[in-house]
Scaffold this motif. Structure first.
Motif, mmCIF file in Angstrom:
data_model
loop_
_atom_site.group_PDB
_atom_site.id
_atom_site.type_symbol
_atom_site.label_atom_id
_atom_site.label_comp_id
_atom_site.label_asym_id
_atom_site.label_seq_id
_atom_site.Cartn_x
_atom_site.Cartn_y
_atom_site.Cartn_z
ATOM 1 N N LEU A 1 27.393 -31.745 4.241
ATOM 2 C CA LEU A 1 27.631 -30.449 4.928
ATOM 3 C C LEU A 1 28.627 -29.566 4.355
ATOM 4 O O LEU A 1 29.586 -30.004 3.894
ATOM 5 C CB LEU A 1 27.792 -30.882 6.426
ATOM 6 C CG LEU A 1 26.780 -31.584 7.283
ATOM 7 C CD1 LEU A 1 27.050 -33.003 7.294
ATOM 8 C CD2 LEU A 1 26.631 -31.275 8.720
ATOM 9 N N LEU A 2 28.648 -28.243 4.626
ATOM 10 C CA LEU A 2 29.538 -27.586 4.448
ATOM 11 C C LEU A 2 30.238 -27.229 5.922
ATOM 12 O O LEU A 2 29.377 -26.658 6.658
ATOM 13 C CB LEU A 2 29.463 -26.254 3.719
ATOM 14 C CG LEU A 2 30.524 -25.453 3.324
ATOM 15 C CD1 LEU A 2 31.760 -25.959 2.567
ATOM 16 C CD2 LEU A 2 30.239 -24.198 2.619
ATOM 17 N N ILE A 3 31.567 -27.285 6.356
ATOM 18 C CA ILE A 3 32.194 -26.940 7.323
ATOM 19 C C ILE A 3 33.176 -25.962 7.502
ATOM 20 O O ILE A 3 33.958 -25.899 6.208
ATOM 21 C CB ILE A 3 32.528 -28.263 8.148
ATOM 22 C CG1 ILE A 3 31.624 -29.406 8.191
ATOM 23 C CG2 ILE A 3 33.158 -27.840 9.506
ATOM 24 C CD1 ILE A 3 32.295 -30.674 8.618
ATOM 25 N N GLY A 4 32.906 -24.868 8.291
ATOM 26 C CA GLY A 4 33.867 -23.765 8.170
ATOM 27 C C GLY A 4 35.312 -23.897 8.782
ATOM 28 O O GLY A 4 35.503 -25.154 9.314
ATOM 29 N N GLU A 5 36.156 -23.135 8.725
ATOM 30 C CA GLU A 5 37.637 -23.120 8.929
ATOM 31 C C GLU A 5 37.679 -23.364 10.397
ATOM 32 O O GLU A 5 38.737 -24.227 11.016
ATOM 33 C CB GLU A 5 38.274 -21.957 8.512
ATOM 34 C CG GLU A 5 38.437 -21.849 6.998
ATOM 35 C CD GLU A 5 38.962 -20.390 6.777
ATOM 36 O OE1 GLU A 5 39.339 -19.656 7.813
ATOM 37 O OE2 GLU A 5 39.386 -20.115 5.389
ATOM 38 N N ASP A 6 36.677 -22.787 11.269
ATOM 39 C CA ASP A 6 36.830 -23.056 12.637
ATOM 40 C C ASP A 6 36.039 -24.326 13.159
ATOM 41 O O ASP A 6 35.799 -24.710 14.506
ATOM 42 C CB ASP A 6 35.772 -21.963 13.377
ATOM 43 C CG ASP A 6 34.261 -21.773 12.925
ATOM 44 O OD1 ASP A 6 34.135 -22.693 12.049
ATOM 45 O OD2 ASP A 6 33.685 -20.756 13.478
ATOM 46 N N GLY A 7 35.591 -25.328 12.175
ATOM 47 C CA GLY A 7 34.974 -26.565 12.487
ATOM 48 C C GLY A 7 33.645 -26.363 12.788
ATOM 49 O O GLY A 7 32.909 -27.572 13.207
ATOM 50 N N LYS A 8 32.915 -25.148 12.562
ATOM 51 C CA LYS A 8 31.653 -25.111 12.580
ATOM 52 C C LYS A 8 30.960 -25.376 11.284
ATOM 53 O O LYS A 8 31.309 -24.955 10.354
ATOM 54 C CB LYS A 8 31.187 -23.793 13.342
ATOM 55 C CG LYS A 8 31.838 -23.482 14.970
ATOM 56 C CD LYS A 8 31.018 -22.248 15.451
ATOM 57 C CE LYS A 8 31.711 -22.261 17.046
ATOM 58 N NZ LYS A 8 31.096 -20.924 17.534
ATOM 59 N N ILE A 9 29.581 -25.657 11.505
ATOM 60 C CA ILE A 9 28.974 -26.142 10.187
ATOM 61 C C ILE A 9 28.380 -24.771 9.537
ATOM 62 O O ILE A 9 27.688 -23.970 10.365
ATOM 63 C CB ILE A 9 27.752 -26.938 10.808
ATOM 64 C CG1 ILE A 9 28.064 -28.271 11.071
ATOM 65 C CG2 ILE A 9 26.842 -27.207 9.448
ATOM 66 C CD1 ILE A 9 26.744 -29.347 11.616
ATOM 67 N N GLY B 1 41.068 -24.923 9.938
ATOM 68 C CA GLY B 1 41.950 -24.142 9.338
ATOM 69 C C GLY B 1 41.422 -24.208 7.975
ATOM 70 O O GLY B 1 41.789 -23.162 6.916
ATOM 71 N N LYS B 2 40.729 -25.101 7.395
ATOM 72 C CA LYS B 2 40.222 -25.327 6.039
ATOM 73 C C LYS B 2 38.662 -25.477 6.200
ATOM 74 O O LYS B 2 38.043 -26.158 6.963
ATOM 75 C CB LYS B 2 40.879 -26.594 4.993
ATOM 76 C CG LYS B 2 42.354 -26.317 4.750
ATOM 77 C CD LYS B 2 43.001 -27.314 4.034
ATOM 78 C CE LYS B 2 44.307 -27.193 3.814
ATOM 79 N NZ LYS B 2 44.765 -25.775 3.013
ATOM 80 N N ASN B 3 37.901 -24.922 4.953
ATOM 81 C CA ASN B 3 36.770 -25.365 5.124
ATOM 82 C C ASN B 3 36.541 -26.794 4.465
ATOM 83 O O ASN B 3 37.426 -27.028 3.602
ATOM 84 C CB ASN B 3 36.087 -24.381 3.763
ATOM 85 C CG ASN B 3 36.038 -22.693 4.316
ATOM 86 O OD1 ASN B 3 35.545 -22.514 5.265
ATOM 87 N ND2 ASN B 3 36.734 -22.067 3.437
ATOM 88 N N VAL B 4 35.573 -27.552 4.893
ATOM 89 C CA VAL B 4 35.458 -28.986 4.293
ATOM 90 C C VAL B 4 34.043 -29.171 3.739
ATOM 91 O O VAL B 4 33.040 -28.872 4.558
ATOM 92 C CB VAL B 4 35.722 -29.599 5.530
ATOM 93 C CG1 VAL B 4 35.224 -31.192 5.096
ATOM 94 C CG2 VAL B 4 37.146 -29.667 6.354
ATOM 95 N N PHE B 5 33.962 -29.697 2.617
ATOM 96 C CA PHE B 5 32.589 -29.960 2.368
ATOM 97 C C PHE B 5 32.765 -31.713 2.342
ATOM 98 O O PHE B 5 33.582 -32.073 1.740
ATOM 99 C CB PHE B 5 32.556 -29.867 0.766
ATOM 100 C CG PHE B 5 31.083 -30.156 0.035
ATOM 101 C CD1 PHE B 5 29.999 -29.321 0.129
ATOM 102 C CD2 PHE B 5 31.179 -31.421 -0.539
ATOM 103 C CE1 PHE B 5 28.780 -30.096 -0.391
ATOM 104 C CE2 PHE B 5 30.098 -32.038 -1.270
ATOM 105 C CZ PHE B 5 28.731 -31.309 -1.010
#
Length: 390
Positions: A361-369, A266-270
């Protein structure tokens, strides 16, 4: 200054060790030496890597003769040393009696009337290729030796202008070695030496766009331990490409609380996997701060995952965080990588070794790269990533 040694590392250590050494065939080799009787009773040291595993063997010369026997998988870059000192220093390096060569399965002969440095080495196909490459380097080596002599003279005279001009010419000579190697690889796709030069050129970073170059090698070369290992890296890079689901990890933060990647859905993750043991670390940390500022209003969580040697105390990690001004989520995977390669589940999932760190990596809110293989020294990276987030 030996050009060939500059362009060829003694140890092949950029390995993920994704394959067991014993799963690949091991073949017998025998090294027979006949050098000057003057080395009688002296220690002869052989060092090499057998499919990524360091091996050292030693014996004593008897009237100049010595023999080594062993098993080898891929052809191995090796070094023979006669009467090696306990510690190699800048002062004694020029006096070392050493010779580099390739071990192939079968018999290898090392012969000469003096020591190892001037010996003739005859073995299998890889050693013959190595000698051919050495011959191609000879004109460059001769000019570099001449320029080194000139530079020393200019330095003594204080002629900085002439010295700078000679150094520019030397840089041009060094550039020729790259062309020599490129042509060698192109002309010898069935040579293991070509593959070894190619992977050394790319070091620990094998980006997916390098795969077409790799496919130009013959099936025989690509099916070696090194070739299969490289292919595994490409396969892993595809799994970590944009659009793919980011592998799960669960690691502890500074308070000992376990945090999983999936808990941040649900959050973007760097996420940046790093070690503090590399040059330009301060510039790297400064750029991470710049990236954090660019992403802070983008529903993004910033994470840094620390890697270090297992024998370092946890306090070193805390000191690193403080010194680096990492005021976001800090996780640890101490011991997750070592000199052999990936150890922990997280390191294996993301293809981490000391030679691929730092890696982010930067990961999107849906868990995809959203982005991988990021250039962390790019000062505009933060803004580029911000534009990727919808």
């Amino acid at each position: 200054m030996n050009i060939l040694k500059i362009n060829k590392r003694l140890t092949i250590t950029s390995s993920l060790l994704l394959f067991s050494v014993v799963s690949f065939s091991q073949n017998k080799f025998t090294i027979k030496g006949q050098l000057s009787p003057e080395i009688n009773g002296k220690k002869v040291l052989l060092s090499y890597k057998n499919n990524g595993v360091s091996v050292e063997d030693s014996t004593k010369a008897e009237m100049g003769k010595f023999t080594f026997k062993g098993l080898i998988g891929d052809p191995a870059y090796a070094r023979i040393s006669v009467d090696p000192p306990a510690i190699t220093t800048m002062q004694n390096v020029k006096s070392l009696d050493v010779r580099d060569f390739f071990i192939d399965a079968g018999e290898i002969l090392i012969t000469g009337s003096a020591g190892a440095k001037t010996a003739v080495i005859k073995g299998g196909k890889t050693q013959a290729d190595y000698q051919r490459r050495f011959e191609l380097y000879k004109p460059v080596q001769a000019r570099v030796d001449s320029l080194n002599t000139l530079i020393a003279g200019y330095k003594e005279k204080g002629d900085n202008k002439a010295m700078d001009a000679a150094r520019l010419e030397m840089n041009a000579e060094f550039a020729k070695t790259g062309k020599i190697d490129s042509n060698f690889i192109k002309d010898n796709p069935n040579s293991f030496l070509s593959l070894d030069i190619w992977r050394t050129k790319h070091r620990g970073t094998l980006r997916s766009n390098f795969e077409p170059e790799f496919k130009r090698f013959s099936p025989e070369v690509r099916n070696t331990f090194a070739g299969r290992e490289i292919q595994a890296k490409f396969d892993l890079a595809k799994k970590l490409a944009p659009g793919q689901p980011a592998p799960e990890f669960k690691l502890k933060d500074t308070a000992g609380k376990e945090i999983s990647l999936s808990s941040l859905r649900g959050k973007n993750v760097f996420v940046c996997f790093y070690t503090p043991d590399f040059m330009n670390y301060d510039a790297f940390t400064f750029n991470l701060g710049r990236i954090n500022r660019a992403l802070k209003d983008k529903n993004t969580v910033m994470i840094t995952v620390y890697y270090s040697y297992a024998d370092r105390p946890d306090s070193y990690w805390m000191e690193t965080i403080k010194r680096s001004n990492f005021n976001w989520i800090n996780l640890s995977d101490i011991g997750g990588v070592n000199n052999a390669g990936s150890v922990s589940p997280t390191a294996k999932a993301y293809g981490l070794t000391y030679y691929t760190l730092p890696n982010a990596l930067l990961i999107g809110e849906d868990g995809k790269i959203l982005a991988s293989q990021l250039k962390l020294n790019d000062t505009g990276l933060g803004q580029e990533l911000a534009q990727l987030i919808k």
